[in-house]
Scaffold this motif. Structure first.
Motif, mmCIF file in Angstrom:
data_model
loop_
_atom_site.group_PDB
_atom_site.id
_atom_site.type_symbol
_atom_site.label_atom_id
_atom_site.label_comp_id
_atom_site.label_asym_id
_atom_site.label_seq_id
_atom_site.Cartn_x
_atom_site.Cartn_y
_atom_site.Cartn_z
ATOM 1 N N LEU A 1 0.825 -1.130 0.071
ATOM 2 C CA LEU A 1 -0.063 -0.052 -0.164
ATOM 3 C C LEU A 1 0.687 1.180 0.238
ATOM 4 C CD1 LEU A 1 -3.026 -0.988 2.299
ATOM 5 C CD2 LEU A 1 -3.115 -0.636 -0.042
ATOM 6 N N PHE B 1 1.161 3.751 -3.320
ATOM 7 C CA PHE B 1 0.547 5.005 -2.937
ATOM 8 C C PHE B 1 0.768 5.986 -4.126
ATOM 9 C CE2 PHE B 1 0.652 9.400 -0.613
ATOM 10 C CZ PHE B 1 -0.636 9.561 -0.855
ATOM 11 N N ASN C 1 -2.412 7.586 -6.310
ATOM 12 C CA ASN C 1 -2.586 9.018 -6.161
ATOM 13 C C ASN C 1 -2.952 9.759 -7.438
ATOM 14 O OD1 ASN C 1 -2.224 11.582 -4.879
ATOM 15 N ND2 ASN C 1 -0.279 11.896 -5.980
ATOM 16 N N LYS D 1 -6.315 8.630 -8.417
ATOM 17 C CA LYS D 1 -7.445 9.449 -7.786
ATOM 18 C C LYS D 1 -7.738 10.956 -8.251
ATOM 19 C CE LYS D 1 -8.250 11.226 -3.092
ATOM 20 N NZ LYS D 1 -7.822 11.531 -1.900
ATOM 21 N N GLU E 1 -9.055 -0.218 -3.906
ATOM 22 C CA GLU E 1 -10.099 -0.226 -2.735
ATOM 23 C C GLU E 1 -9.589 0.455 -1.550
ATOM 24 O OE1 GLU E 1 -11.670 -4.324 -2.237
ATOM 25 O OE2 GLU E 1 -12.682 -3.607 -0.404
ATOM 26 N N TYR E 2 -8.524 0.610 -1.204
ATOM 27 C CA TYR E 2 -7.795 1.252 0.176
ATOM 28 C C TYR E 2 -7.771 2.742 -0.258
ATOM 29 C CZ TYR E 2 -5.159 2.522 3.976
ATOM 30 O OH TYR E 2 -4.873 3.018 5.153
ATOM 31 N N TRP E 3 -6.941 3.121 -1.505
ATOM 32 C CA TRP E 3 -6.884 4.552 -1.887
ATOM 33 C C TRP E 3 -7.917 5.192 -2.591
ATOM 34 C CZ3 TRP E 3 -3.179 6.330 1.163
ATOM 35 C CH2 TRP E 3 -1.820 5.673 1.395
#
Lengths: 148, 540
Positions: free
Chosen positions: B450, B454, B458, B461, B488-490
């Protein structure tokens, strides 16, 4: 810019400095000096989240702004190499920063800081629970694979 | 109040990078390889141990083994010697590693990661280092150094983003590869790398699927593709004399969302009438040997070419796999090549000669399909993908190891009307790794993944917020296995798909029944419903 806007900028600046100080010295110039959000995602999340939180703390304390800012920062720190206390320490760094900039921490600000801390606790736990559940989900998929 | 409660460290410990001590914490490391897997591959020092243990049960003469191994490799690989010598510490690579950017750990700067090994090289293989030790930048080789190597060389996904920026062209991934080779000599390896390698050695694929299981899976996919299209779709297995041997990563026939990509391949091959076969022996495109040693990589790669020879095919077509292409494009030729018993690949549909594959005789499916689209041989209706707003993640190995940048985009832009690129410094040659490649993609290492993922998330996102992107496409099996967890996490709300899944959605096949849903069974967007009509479909 309003007085509170200027104050919140100074608070944010010092707050960012303190928060970044938790990272190894070798990386500090990069984290604080690189402003491209894609080249320096960690530095930018810290910068953007703390700026928003400082503005809201000294302003309207609007949950629609504070919740995403807390989430972005806590989500990141929840997977970095921090103990839970170190991961959330940035909230408590607000007290000395505000005392330094404003001279005192008023009871209203005290209560707002507490509110942010409680939100951060909730988010931290939610993130850790999500990591555990994602892991479990991957394990389940692995268990279904024919070789294992 | 107990005093310990108020003694909270405010700052991370400041240390010298030369101090090799590392802390192994569950959640951010890969577990050790099981002894049975070392045994299956005839690797040294099989035993029960874990990185968290104080005693790693190294062989008594481990130091001599490592130094002898280093000496042998310095002689054998000119690149290794060069990379040990020529770095000028300019720092161009320092802030390019996704693990460094996500973890903020200075030892993840590629230059420092390489320095972990260079310092040993200096101490034992240079005159100044032998004479002046640490004054000449040397370090003693201790058990702690071995542990540190294990920690950091299994925290590098060999994605080679840092190499793009190195003015000397140092391929830092090769330093990681050397580090892992040396660790392998004393039995310090991870299960997530060696179990797939052992399985592949035994049954031909990472998952350990045996021939009858392979046939079942392929038949199941063929049946499903037939049901979706209303056409009779069959997949030849181990058919001698076919023109093309098609090799895919095993996850394509056993993982999700990979499986939808497989359906896309099968539909494409049926539509163009490709004379091909798949093989139960060469049933794996991936090569986890790349993540352990050159010898292992060679052993596993040889299976594909042995099978191509046995089946008397003319050339090899490869599926959406990542490191398969690093191996094929950059190492195969000197390991097991030249493949001169095969023919230079020529598309039987368009007549295009794949000059770039003149030596390996292996063509990437995206090259093949982009060529078909370029020549207008496919009937495509991109409206069938209107429910997706897609972006494209350049999977590291196809992008950086073989320069496959335009072909997937050519396909995507022909099969999908909503496509948005991520920011320039996060795609193409500068693409950010998923953070789970090179054998790190296991659940026990999720926190590290994770962190490493990132920077990629990022950028995803960003396009999600700006353009409403809901689908991340890619052409790597590891990406498809690990990016869903990462997103799913970020970035919740963004799914992952292969390029040929979207092709399968958009492909208008001759004589197909009316299609109302995509390969996942999700209904097309309303205006795309009448897509069976040839007049409405566009020729690409």
């Amino acid at each position: 810019m309003s007085v509170s806007g200027a104050v919140s900028e100074i608070v944010a600046e010092r707050w960012v400095e303190r928060t970044l100080a938790a990272y190894p010295a070798e990386i500090l110039p990069f984290l604080s000096g690189e402003h491209d959000r894609f080249r320096n995602p960690v530095g930018q999340v810290i910068q953007e989240s703390l700026t928003t939180l400082a503005r809201e703390l000294l302003g309207a304390m609007d949950n629609r702004a504070t919740a995403p800012a807390i989430d972005a920062l806590v989500r990141m720190r929840a997977v970095q190499d921090f103990s839970p206390s170190a991961a959330l320490r940035f909230i408590f760094d607000l007290r000395p920063v505000i005392a330094e900039v404003c001279g005192e921490v008023t009871p209203q600000l005290e209560s707002r800081i507490d509110e942010l801390a409680l939100m951060a606790f909730d988010r931290y736990l939610a993130c850790r629970e999500q990591i555990a559940s994602l892991r479990e989900k991957e394990l389940r998929v692995r268990a279904l694979s024919p070789a294992r | 109040m107990p005093e310990t409660l108020v003694q909270i460290e405010q700052k991370a410990p400041r240390g010298d990078w030369r101090d090799p001590h590392v802390e192994f914490r569950k959640g951010s490391i890969c577990y050790s390889a099981a002894a049975k897997n070392l045994g299956a591959l005839s690797l040294p020092n099989p035993r029960a141990w874990q990185p968290m243990d104080a005693d790693w049960k190294l062989p008594p003469d481990w130091k001599r083994i490592v130094l002898d191994g280093m000496k042998e490799r310095l002689k054998k690989y000119r690149s290794f010697r060069l990379f040990m010598d020529i770095c000028v510490r300019c720092g161009a690579c320092a802030d390019k590693c996704h693990f460094y950017l996500g973890s903020a750990d200075p030892k993840n700067m590629p230059v420092v990661r390489a320095e972990l090994m260079r310092s040993i090289y200096r101490r034992y293989f240079t005159l100044t280092g032998r004479l002046f030790g640490s004054l000449a930048g040397g370090r003693e080789l201790t058990e702690d150094v071995i542990k540190e190597w294990f920690y950091y060389f299994y925290q590098c996904t060999e994605c080679r983003r840092c190499s793009v920026f190195c003015p000397y062209g140092i391929d830092t991934a090769e330093i990681t590869m050397m580090g892992r080779e040396l660790l392998n000599l004393i039995g310090c390896n991870t299960n997530w790398v060696l179990e797939p390698a052992a399985n592949c050695f035994r049954t031909g694929n990472h998952l350990g699927i045996q021939p009858h299981g392979f046939k079942d899976s392929i038949d199941f996919a063929a049946e499903e593709a037939s049901e979706i299209t209303g056409l009779d779709i069959e997949v030849p297995i181990n058919r001698k004399g076919a023109e093309v041997l098609f090799v895919m990563p095993s996850a394509d026939y056993f993982g999700t969302p990979h499986y939808y990509t497989l359906l896309g391949y099968l539909m494409l091959f049926r539509e163009i009438g490709l004379d091909y076969t798949v093989s139960a022996y060469a049933s794996e495109g991936g090569n986890f040997g790349l993540f352990s040693s050159h010898e292992m990589m060679k052993r596993l790669n040889a299976k594909i070419y042995d099978e191509a020879r046995r089946l008397r095919v003319k050339w090899i077509l490869g599926g959406e796999c990542g490191h398969m292409w690093r191996v094929l494009h950059q190492y195969m030729d000197t390991m097991n090549g030249p493949a001169d018993f095969l023919e230079v690949p020529v598309s039987p549909i368009t007549g295009t000669v794949f000059e770039n594959a003149r030596s390996t005789r292996a063509v990437h499916i995206c090259e093949f399909t982009a060529d078909l689209i370029h020549h207008g041989t496919l009937k495509l209706d991109p409206r069938r993908n209107d429910h997706w707003i897609a972006t494209y993640h350049d999977s590291c190995n196809p992008a950086r190891a073989m320069g496959l940048l335009e072909e997937p985009r050519t396909i995507l832009k022909s099969v999908c009307r909503n496509f948005h690129e991520m920011p320039e410094n996060t795609i193409r040659e500068q693409t950010f790794c998923c953070g789970s490649g090179a054998g790190l993609g296991t659940d026990e290492n999720l926190e590290m993944r994770l962190r490493g993922g990132f920077p990629r998330a990022n950028a995803v996102k960003y396009v999600k917020e700006k353009h409403g992107v809901n689908l991340l496409t890619c052409i790597c099996a590891i990406d498809k296995a690990t990016l869903p967890t990462l997103l799913e996490y970020w970035v919740p709300g963004v799914e992952v798909a292969g390029v040929h899944e979207l092709l399968g959605n958009a492909l208008v096949m001759t004589g197909e029944k009316e299609r109302v849903a995509d390969l996942r069974g999700e209904l097309f967007a309303p205006e795309a419903h009448s897509v069976g009509s040839a007049s409405e479909a566009s020729h690409a």
